[in-house]
Design a protein around this motif. Structure first.
Motif, PDB file in Angstrom:
ATOM      1  N   ALA A 118       0.853  -1.132  -0.019  1.00  0.00           N
ATOM      2  CA  ALA A 118      -0.090   0.158   0.006  1.00  0.00           C
ATOM      3  C   ALA A 118       0.815   1.195  -0.079  1.00  0.00           C
ATOM      4  N   ASP A 125       2.089   1.628  -3.449  1.00  0.00           N
ATOM      5  CA  ASP A 125       0.969   2.432  -4.469  1.00  0.00           C
ATOM      6  C   ASP A 125       0.808   3.729  -4.078  1.00  0.00           C
ATOM      7  N   PHE A 126       0.689   4.219  -2.644  1.00  0.00           N
ATOM      8  CA  PHE A 126       0.404   5.647  -2.430  1.00  0.00           C
ATOM      9  C   PHE A 126       1.632   6.432  -3.081  1.00  0.00           C
ATOM     10  N   ALA A 142       3.252   5.784  -5.563  1.00  0.00           N
ATOM     11  CA  ALA A 142       3.169   5.893  -7.043  1.00  0.00           C
ATOM     12  C   ALA A 142       2.067   6.607  -7.331  1.00  0.00           C
ATOM     13  N   GLY A 143       1.221   7.046  -6.444  1.00  0.00           N
ATOM     14  CA  GLY A 143       0.202   8.084  -6.990  1.00  0.00           C
ATOM     15  C   GLY A 143      -1.299   7.129  -7.105  1.00  0.00           C
ATOM     16  N   ARG A 144      -1.208   5.954  -6.871  1.00  0.00           N
ATOM     17  CA  ARG A 144      -2.577   5.139  -7.177  1.00  0.00           C
ATOM     18  C   ARG A 144      -3.362   5.457  -6.221  1.00  0.00           C
ATOM     19  N   LYS A 145      -4.860   5.495  -6.407  1.00  0.00           N
ATOM     20  CA  LYS A 145      -5.640   5.535  -5.423  1.00  0.00           C
ATOM     21  C   LYS A 145      -6.002   4.252  -4.458  1.00  0.00           C
ATOM     22  N   LEU A 146      -6.017   4.463  -3.161  1.00  0.00           N
ATOM     23  CA  LEU A 146      -6.297   3.644  -2.161  1.00  0.00           C
ATOM     24  C   LEU A 146      -7.474   3.537  -1.831  1.00  0.00           C
ATOM     25  N   GLU A 184      -9.612   6.699  -0.162  1.00  0.00           N
ATOM     26  CA  GLU A 184     -10.860   7.177  -1.095  1.00  0.00           C
ATOM     27  C   GLU A 184     -12.065   7.211  -0.357  1.00  0.00           C
TER      28      GLU A 184
END
Length: 112
Positions: A92, A95-96, A98-102, A106
């Protein structure tokens, strides 16, 4: 360069540790997620410990470590406070960064 038993890789080897430590010495930002070997069993915790010591020795770098196993490993060896930031979420955290939505973040945003 690996340490293995019965064709199962359980740790990275000395050559890899030296290579990582060399890069870590000159780094200004270090992001680390997950142990390098089977840290629950000696001697397969060696590479993770040596890399952790290298990160701890680089006082100029901003260092982020993530992942429950890695965090537990560092705290048991008294190295947890040597890092700039610790996250129990390894994947996680990546991912954070890398700018991905968690999903959890959200949901908090949507609840405002």
């Amino acid at each position: 360069d690996y340490k293995f038993v019965d064709r199962t890789i359980l740790d990275v080897g000395e050559r890899t540790v030296r290579s990582f430590a060399s890069k870590i010495r000159s780094a200004r930002t270090i992001i680390w997620s997950g142990p390098l070997g089977l840290v629950e069993r000696e001697p397969y915790d060696h590479a993770t410990l040596e890399v952790a010591k290298a990160v701890a020795a680089n006082r100029r770098a901003f260092s982020v470590v993530g992942g429950g196993e890695t965090v537990t490993f560092l705290r048991k060896r008294g190295l947890g406070k040597k890092f700039s930031f610790i996250s129990t979420g390894g994947g996680a955290m990546l991912d954070f960064l890398a700018g991905r939505k968690l999903p959890g973040i959200e949901a908090l945003r949507a609840s405002r």
